[in-house]
Design an enzyme around this catalytic site. Structure first.
Site, PDB file in Angstrom:
ATOM      1  CD  GLU A   1     -28.016  60.158 -40.683  1.00 35.26           C
ATOM      2  OE1 GLU A   1     -27.087  59.803 -39.921  1.00 35.26           O
ATOM      3  OE2 GLU A   1     -28.541  59.397 -41.519  1.00 35.26           O
TER       4      GLU A   1
ATOM      5  CD  GLU B   1     -27.817  57.114 -35.934  1.00 35.23           C
ATOM      6  OE1 GLU B   1     -27.319  56.367 -36.823  1.00 35.23           O
ATOM      7  OE2 GLU B   1     -28.799  57.844 -36.144  1.00 35.23           O
TER       8      GLU B   1
END
Length: 516
Positions: A194, A403
């Site tokens: 990320e 996730e």
């Protein structure tokens, strides 16, 4: 898909808690067998969050250590975490009992290369070889991330880490070591976790490692950095380092190892607050700044027009050669998704001469507080919408949901009904997207264990397994969500999970008693 349609389809799970038994009922009738045979289901963690042994056997400090020691995670740190460095065999056994196909974890750069480059730490090398071998010998596929908020502190001190072009060379060297040492067994590599949120928190607001920011934009007391330019600079160098590692892998390792290299992106469901044209445009602009920031260079070799317009000269430009290197430099995309946000226009802020990344978005963002331990609303249509956009905007790339999970307050209750509801809703949304043609290859529930959370320390939890921190052995206990996920993975219909009986134990139940 509109929320009302989801409700009519019965995508929300009904759960009834009766005494010590929990019955899971749902009108949505899907099972593991509705997914392709090669679809991967797993769960994940990251190095600093679970390993512990932070000062042992050659590991040196990372920027996450420094962040934690500065007190930004409510005084907690990852010195011990879940002690997976010593308990990895036990954790793999739990994965087997749960029925995972794959385990997503990260390598601690400073454990493998204590100086950030140069000689390999033999103890670190041995640990990751042992973990990978243990996974494979138990039929669990390793999915490895190279960088998760934990750049070696020595590189941060030496040249500023990701704000310097020097990091491209050092990251490529580190990736080369990992490909060489582990690539004969690891097929799926994620370069950087990320980078969009890493840059926003670490270089604009200063509320995550390496806590760089400048007034008036700091959310912390950090006094180093430049919030107006460094977030753009950090992501620019991350993209160049990522693409350099991908180019290396394709040139040097792919023919022999037959693996895949990608990058993960934090996403929301982006929804305009009102149906006005301004809010609709603002919603798309915010998505450009958070998702397009990574995907547009990977797809087209340049940043979104809205970003270049609002940030101007503060956003770096790719050379022609760099643009060609970045474009197409992925085999898959990791999607990280938890919740939705509403967006309303705030274009007046562009009149300010001094702006950071957040101000450049020219919008107000309304959503759940990332710094609380408040549970996420179960709104899976946001994930389905994002998967639809990846399909239509970026050529339907291979996607792993890296996730996705429910946040709850940390406690010893194993009856995490809200996490079961969440997982059921989002896995169902993913199945709908898959049926609509999205190229989804796998799903990883976050997280496998209750671990050290970036913003919250140990005050909140996402784990399928509870870790008893009052126990010197840090015993693990399966929550209701672990049992639900296990039964789903073993082929039971979600509408026919039946009664999950916690026997006669009011709180903690041993693993053996639940997986007999």
């Amino acid at each position: 898909m509109e929320p009302q349609r989801w409700l009519k389809k019965g995508m929300m799970v009904s759960l009834l808690l009766v005494s010590l038994a929990v019955e899971v009922l749902s009108a949505d009738n899907y099972s593991r067998h509705d997914f392709p045979l090669d679809f991967v289901f797993g769960s994940g963690t990251s190095a600093y969050q679970v390993e512990g042994a932070s000062n042992q056997e050659g590991r040196t400090s990372s920027i996450w250590d420094a962040f934690a020691y500065a007190g930004y995670a409510h005084g907690a740190n990852g010195d011990v975490a879940c002690d997976s460095y010593h308990k990895y065999k036990e954790d793999v056994r739990l994965m087997v009992e749960t029925g995972l196909d794959a385990y997503r974890f990260s390598i601690a750069w400073s454990r493998l290369l204590p100086n950030g480059r140069g000689s390999v730490n033999p103890k670190g090398l041995q640990y990751y070889n042992n973990l990978i071998n243990e996974l494979i010998s138990n039929g669990i596929q390793p999915h490895v991330t190279l960088h998760n908020y934990d750049l070696p502190q020595v590189l941060e001190d030496e040249y500023g880490g990701w704000v310097s072009r020097e990091v491209i060379r050092d990251f490529t060297y580190y990736a080369d070591v990992c490909f060489r040492e582990f690539g004969d067994r690891v097929l799926y590599w994620t370069t950087v976790n990320e980078p969009n949120v890493f840059a926003l928190g670490g270089y604009d607001q200063g509320n995550s490692p390496p806590q760089r920011c400048s007034p008036p934009f700091c959310a912390t007391k950090s006094t180093r950095g430049n919030s107006t330019s460094e977030p753009y600079l950090a992501v620019h160098h991350i993209l160049l380092a990522h693409s350099s590692a991908v180019r290396l892998y394709r040139r040097k390792y792919r023919d022999k190892q037959q693996g895949f290299v990608g990058i993960s992106i934090y996403t929301y469901g982006f929804f305009p607050l009102t149906n006005t044209k301004k809010d609709v445009i603002a919603s798309q602009r915010v998505r450009d700044f958070l998702v397009g920031w990574i995907m547009e260079p990977l797809q087209h070799g340049d940043y979104p027009i809205s970003m270049k317009t609002n940030a101007g000269a503060r956003i770096p430009a790719f050379t022609n050669r760099e643009s060609e290197q970045v474009k197409g430099s992925y085999d898959f995309i990791g999607v990280i998704h938890y919740t939705n946000i509403n967006v309303t226009d705030n274009s007046d802020i562009l009149k300010n001469q001094l702006r950071d990344l957040t101000a450049d978005m020219a919008a107000k963002i309304l959503g759940q507080d990332l710094f609380s331990n408040e549970e996420y609303a179960v709104t899976p249509w946001g994930l389905q919408q994002e998967l639809y956009k990846f399909k239509h905007l970026y050529g339907n790339p291979p996607i792993f949901i890296h996730e996705n999970g429910q946040r709850t307050a940390s406690n010893s209750s194993l009856q995490d009904v809200s996490r079961v509801k969440y997982l059921h809703g989002y896995i169902g949304a993913m199945l709908d997207a898959l049926r609509e043609g999205s190229n989804i290859k796998g799903y990883f529930a976050w997280s496998f264990l209750d671990l050290f959370e970036l913003l919250d320390g140990y005050r909140s939890s996402f784990g399928l397994y509870y870790v008893d921190r009052d126990d010197p052995e840090l015993k693990r206990y399966p929550k209701l969500s672990a049992i639900w996920y296990s039964q789903f993975l073993k082929g039971r219909k979600t509408s026919n999970v039946g009664t999950i009986e916690l026997k006669k134990y009011p709180s903690l139940v041993s693993v053996g008693q639940l997986f007999e």
